[in-house]
Design an enzyme around this catalytic site. Sequence first.
Site, PDB file in Angstrom:
ATOM      1  N   ASP A   5       0.850  -1.186   0.000  1.00 49.18           N
ATOM      2  CA  ASP A   5       0.000   0.000   0.000  1.00 49.18           C
ATOM      3  C   ASP A   5       0.889   1.239   0.000  1.00 49.18           C
ATOM      4  O   ASP A   5       1.893   1.292   0.719  1.00 49.18           O
ATOM      5  CB  ASP A   5      -0.900   0.000   1.238  1.00 49.18           C
ATOM      6  N   ASN A  13      -2.592  13.047  -3.809  1.00 49.78           N
ATOM      7  CA  ASN A  13      -3.645  13.521  -4.715  1.00 49.78           C
ATOM      8  C   ASN A  13      -4.199  14.864  -4.263  1.00 49.78           C
ATOM      9  O   ASN A  13      -4.395  15.770  -5.070  1.00 49.78           O
ATOM     10  CB  ASN A  13      -4.792  12.499  -4.795  1.00 49.78           C
ATOM     11  N   HIS A  18      -4.308  15.099  -9.123  1.00 52.27           N
ATOM     12  CA  HIS A  18      -4.459  13.731  -9.611  1.00 52.27           C
ATOM     13  C   HIS A  18      -3.444  13.374 -10.692  1.00 52.27           C
ATOM     14  O   HIS A  18      -3.100  12.196 -10.839  1.00 52.27           O
ATOM     15  CB  HIS A  18      -5.892  13.496 -10.089  1.00 52.27           C
ATOM     16  N   ASP A  22      -1.346  10.029 -10.560  1.00 54.30           N
ATOM     17  CA  ASP A  22      -1.176   9.090 -11.671  1.00 54.30           C
ATOM     18  C   ASP A  22       0.305   8.802 -11.921  1.00 54.30           C
ATOM     19  O   ASP A  22       0.691   7.660 -12.152  1.00 54.30           O
ATOM     20  CB  ASP A  22      -1.815   9.638 -12.951  1.00 54.30           C
ATOM     21  N   GLU A  48      -4.673   2.235  -4.378  1.00 52.99           N
ATOM     22  CA  GLU A  48      -3.231   2.454  -4.229  1.00 52.99           C
ATOM     23  C   GLU A  48      -2.543   1.225  -3.658  1.00 52.99           C
ATOM     24  O   GLU A  48      -1.500   1.325  -3.031  1.00 52.99           O
ATOM     25  CB  GLU A  48      -2.949   3.695  -3.375  1.00 52.99           C
TER      26      GLU A  48
END
Length: 127
Positions: A5, A13, A18, A22, A48
Amino acid sequence: MILIDLDHFKGINDSFGHAMGDEVLIKVAATLLRVVRKADLVGRYGGEEFLVILPQTGNHEAMNLAELVRIAVKALTWADSRVRLTVSGGICEAQGETVDALIEAADRKLYLAKAAGRDRMEGYPSE
């Protein structure tokens, strides 16, 4: 198996947008593919989270590989130098249980890593 994780991914984010999120996901996936062995399978498991399947690998060897992944991700650099990323993971060795039970066991180890302060791997010795 290693369930990984990205620590505090929502904060990336929220703080950097975002597009940066990405970039982080793409770069982490590429790092996983670079660090693991050819026989291993890597996939995005959730938002994630990543799952690494390590065929015919004992828990001790999986823990060593997980540490290599953790160190490689922590060393990544980003377009925005303020971004810092660590990962936590849970390692579990298959012992005849179902796939769902194996993932649940790895998830419990992952939560132990998170509770212990993140940026760590939990799993050795096996349960």
